[in-house]
Design a protein around this motif. Sequence first.
Motif, short mmCIF file in Angstrom:
data_model
loop_
_atom_site.label_atom_id
_atom_site.label_comp_id
_atom_site.label_asym_id
_atom_site.label_seq_id
_atom_site.Cartn_x
_atom_site.Cartn_y
_atom_site.Cartn_z
N ASP A 94 0.82 -1.21 0.00
CA ASP A 94 0.00 0.00 0.00
C ASP A 94 0.86 1.27 0.00
OD1 ASP A 94 1.01 -0.17 2.55
OD2 ASP A 94 -0.93 -0.27 3.56
N ALA A 95 2.12 1.11 -0.43
CA ALA A 95 3.05 2.26 -0.47
C ALA A 95 2.95 2.99 -1.81
CB ALA A 95 4.48 1.79 -0.24
N SER A 122 4.24 9.40 4.77
CA SER A 122 3.08 10.28 4.94
C SER A 122 1.81 9.54 4.52
CB SER A 122 3.25 11.55 4.10
OG SER A 122 3.40 11.23 2.73
N VAL A 123 0.67 9.98 5.04
CA VAL A 123 -0.61 9.36 4.69
C VAL A 123 -1.14 9.97 3.39
CG1 VAL A 123 -3.00 9.01 5.38
CG2 VAL A 123 -1.19 8.88 7.09
N VAL A 124 -1.62 9.11 2.51
CA VAL A 124 -2.29 9.55 1.29
C VAL A 124 -3.80 9.50 1.56
CG1 VAL A 124 -2.65 9.10 -1.16
CG2 VAL A 124 -0.42 8.62 -0.13
N CYS A 143 2.67 7.04 10.12
CA CYS A 143 3.28 8.34 9.78
C CYS A 143 4.66 8.42 10.41
CB CYS A 143 2.42 9.49 10.30
SG CYS A 143 0.79 9.61 9.57
N LEU A 144 5.62 8.92 9.66
CA LEU A 144 6.98 9.07 10.20
C LEU A 144 7.60 10.33 9.63
CD1 LEU A 144 9.62 6.31 10.73
CD2 LEU A 144 10.28 8.51 9.75
N ARG A 219 -1.07 4.56 1.20
CA ARG A 219 -2.45 4.52 0.69
C ARG A 219 -3.31 3.70 1.65
NH1 ARG A 219 0.06 3.84 -4.39
NH2 ARG A 219 -0.02 1.59 -4.07
N LEU A 220 -4.39 4.28 2.10
CA LEU A 220 -5.21 3.63 3.12
C LEU A 220 -6.21 2.65 2.51
CD1 LEU A 220 -6.02 6.66 5.44
CD2 LEU A 220 -4.10 5.07 5.58
#
Length: 311
Positions: A94-95, A122-124, A143-144, A219-220
């Motif tokens: 999911d990257a 980061s969150v998409v 998240c980092l 990607r969530l």
Amino acid sequence: MKLSIILCTYNNADSLRLTLKELSRCELSNIEEVELIVVDNNSPDNTSDIFKQVKSLYKYKINYIFEPKQGLSNARNSGLERAAGEYILFTDDDAKIPANWLQIYLDKIQQYNPDCLYSKISVVWEKPIPLWFIPEYRPFFVCLDYGNNDLMIEDVHHEFFGKNFCIRKDVLDGFGGFNPKLGRCGDRLIAGEETLIYWKLIKSRKKTIYFPDAEVGHRLKKREYEFSNMRKMYVDSAYSFFYLSKLTTRRTWGGRPLYPLKVSFKALLDHLSNLIVSLLKNDSRYVKYNKIQIAKHLKVLSLWIKNHAIK
């Protein structure tokens, strides 16, 4: 070969297709330096078909492994066994991968000659951010961000995530790979396998570098927009916390580690107090947050009383 990318996947074919296409478009000065290993961890969907469809897009070496034994750690160890690279670069299905991702890692390896290095995540957000979301949930969204400068990491407070970290193969082999009793397994959202590797790196004073330049997105999945998933992640994290304590804590009583007992009693008092404040303020987001923290630490105490075994 300098770099082996290991991408483990389970039942997430649609997102995997996107990630594999992004990886195929990565720019490299020397394609002979890189290989990609996709480890299918017994997926019931069409993961193997997706691999066949995108394989022809690649200019560098790409391999598929089917790992029937369920569990992320098992899948990663299977990929590690097959990897030919001096360094192993981990990511997930999911990257969201930028085109310069691999070359930046190769350049940083050349620059630092590190034992381990990792970068931002980061969150998409492809849908509106849920109303229940608060900053305290960021680690559970992987998240980092430790800033915009390269850092030499020498403490236990700058942990990485498996979506975007790289480690020398001989170092990871020396640690015995990933502990198969930790890590996600099917729908069980237990973690801790990366934490254990990170702690071993710090304890053995390996050269560990954070750098900001190779950021990937997360990607969530549909379920990650639901609060029920966050609650499950918190409660399941009790298992991770208890198991890690059993593996690493020296002070015990009756074969049980004392550290989680101390932490969870304090956390329960704190979150019960905060829950009352949140109720008085009619702050529904923090009411939910304190309730799932209480649920987590009650689970820790239950595991401690039962002296739950790592299976």
